[in-house]
Design a protein around this motif. Structure first.
Motif, PDB file in Angstrom:
ATOM      1  N   PRO A  82       4.825   8.905  -3.836  1.00 38.71           N
ATOM      2  CA  PRO A  82       3.828   7.933  -3.390  1.00 38.71           C
ATOM      3  C   PRO A  82       2.612   7.836  -4.324  1.00 38.71           C
ATOM      4  CG  PRO A  82       4.520   9.347  -1.568  1.00 38.71           C
ATOM      5  CD  PRO A  82       5.156   9.901  -2.796  1.00 38.71           C
ATOM      6  N   GLU A  83       2.220   8.966  -4.944  1.00 37.56           N
ATOM      7  CA  GLU A  83       1.055   8.949  -5.836  1.00 37.56           C
ATOM      8  C   GLU A  83       1.341   8.066  -7.054  1.00 37.56           C
ATOM      9  OE1 GLU A  83       2.416  12.147  -4.838  1.00 37.56           O
ATOM     10  OE2 GLU A  83       1.164  11.861  -3.057  1.00 37.56           O
ATOM     11  N   ALA A  84       2.546   8.251  -7.619  1.00 32.34           N
ATOM     12  CA  ALA A  84       2.923   7.453  -8.796  1.00 32.34           C
ATOM     13  C   ALA A  84       3.062   5.982  -8.421  1.00 32.34           C
ATOM     14  CB  ALA A  84       4.226   7.985  -9.395  1.00 32.34           C
ATOM     15  N   SER A 128       1.845   3.144   3.606  1.00 36.44           N
ATOM     16  CA  SER A 128       2.381   4.422   3.136  1.00 36.44           C
ATOM     17  C   SER A 128       3.070   5.210   4.246  1.00 36.44           C
ATOM     18  CB  SER A 128       1.300   5.255   2.458  1.00 36.44           C
ATOM     19  OG  SER A 128       0.192   5.387   3.304  1.00 36.44           O
ATOM     20  N   SER A 129       2.559   5.119   5.495  1.00 34.40           N
ATOM     21  CA  SER A 129       3.195   5.900   6.563  1.00 34.40           C
ATOM     22  C   SER A 129       4.601   5.367   6.847  1.00 34.40           C
ATOM     23  CB  SER A 129       2.345   5.885   7.831  1.00 34.40           C
ATOM     24  OG  SER A 129       2.171   4.558   8.289  1.00 34.40           O
ATOM     25  N   PHE A 130       4.758   4.051   6.839  1.00 35.64           N
ATOM     26  CA  PHE A 130       6.095   3.498   7.086  1.00 35.64           C
ATOM     27  C   PHE A 130       7.031   3.803   5.920  1.00 35.64           C
ATOM     28  CE2 PHE A 130       9.365   0.186   7.536  1.00 35.64           C
ATOM     29  CZ  PHE A 130       9.734   0.430   8.848  1.00 35.64           C
ATOM     30  N   GLN A 131       6.515   3.680   4.694  1.00 33.45           N
ATOM     31  CA  GLN A 131       7.362   3.943   3.511  1.00 33.45           C
ATOM     32  C   GLN A 131       7.853   5.398   3.489  1.00 33.45           C
ATOM     33  OE1 GLN A 131       8.396   1.762   0.955  1.00 33.45           O
ATOM     34  NE2 GLN A 131       7.524   0.032   2.067  1.00 33.45           N
ATOM     35  N   GLU A 132       7.034   6.308   3.995  1.00 34.67           N
ATOM     36  CA  GLU A 132       7.443   7.717   4.049  1.00 34.67           C
ATOM     37  C   GLU A 132       8.636   7.883   5.002  1.00 34.67           C
ATOM     38  OE1 GLU A 132       8.125  11.485   3.491  1.00 34.67           O
ATOM     39  OE2 GLU A 132       6.782  10.317   2.205  1.00 34.67           O
TER      40      GLU A 132
END
Ligand code: Z5A
Ligand code: MG
Length: 215
Positions: A140-142, A157-161
């Motif tokens: 996610p950082e990249a 980001s929470s859904f992508q995780e």
């Protein structure tokens, strides 16, 4: 002399999280294959140009709300509507590269919770089975360094995780040819790696029958 059996093209799927570079690599791969004299075509799912695709696009753009089962089935239908054309191309020896496929379909719906993996897979059972699934791995950082999330549905980001965890579940299926590649590399380095894996696969499968997904 007996006629040589026609060689078929390979079906290659690109999967991975948001901004991993699937579309960039899909375009580069098809260009490079063509330059090397291998007929190749790129398909993108969702294909927003069809009637079904336009519904999907307005759902993703938040102009339209659709019930969760309904949108799942529309994503699947958007793949099925291309199947006759995909099979024809593969039989003609054209390699077909797909930018997202049924694995995105399952991962994004099951990330919503309250959906069993089996239910999510069912509508896509029997689709042409990819000979290779390239998973573009990016932390996610990249991904964040490649710009902010867009405004579309699912772009948090929470859904992508959660989506990523669902992809990992799907990768446990060893009847599929998953290959994980490091998508944090430069576009050029990643392209070279992907091209070499793709060419290997094309060689390996040219005389083998096309499979049926999850069957
Ligand atoms: N979805 C679903 O729910 N169910 C389904 O069945 C299917 C899809 C098929 C739309 O998909 C949404 O639909 C998606 C899944 C869901 N939701 N989300 N999230 P889409 O494919 O249309 O999404 P997209 O708009 O193409 O975004 P993407 O696929 O996430 O991006 P990408 O194709 O992986 O990345 P890219 O466009 O090639 O590159 C992104 C940026 O990074 C761009 O500025 C590039 O120049 C840059 N980039 C690319 N590679 C690199 C490297 N190696 N280094 C540095 N920078 C790079
Ligand atoms: Mg893309």
């Amino acid at each position: 002399r007996a006629a040589m059996a026609a060689r078929r093209g390979a079906l290659i799927a690109l999967e991975g999280v948001d901004r991993a570079g699937k579309s960039t690599q899909g375009r580069r791969l098809v260009e490079a294959l063509r330059e090397a004299g291998h007929p190749a075509d790129l398909l993108r799912f969702p294909d927003r140009t069809t009637e079904i695709g336009q519904l999907i696009s307005s759902y993703l753009g938040r102009e339209k709300n659709l019930e969760d089962h309904t949108i799942h089935l529309l994503f699947s239908a958007n793949r099925w509507e291309h199947v006759p054309m995909m099979k024809e191309k593969l039989q003609q020896g054209i390699t077909v590269v797909v930018d997202r496929y049924a694995f995105s379909g399952v991962a994004f719906t099951s990330a919503k919770g309250n959906f069993g993996l089996d239910w999510c897979k069912q509508p896509d059972v029997g689709l042409p089975k990819p000979d290779l699934i390239l998973f573009l791995q990016l932390n996610p950082e990249a991904a964040a360094e490649r710009g902010n999330f867009g405004q579309e549905r699912y772009e948090t980001s929470s859904f992508q995780e959660k989506v990523l965890q669902c992809f990992y579940c799907l990768m446990e299926d060893k009847s599929l040819n998953w290959k994980t590649v490091d998508a944090s590399k430069s576009i050029e380095d990643l392209h070279r790696e992907i091209k070499s894996i793709a060419k290997e696969t094309m060689q390996e499968v040219q005389n083998k029958p096309l499979g049926e997904l999850w069957k």
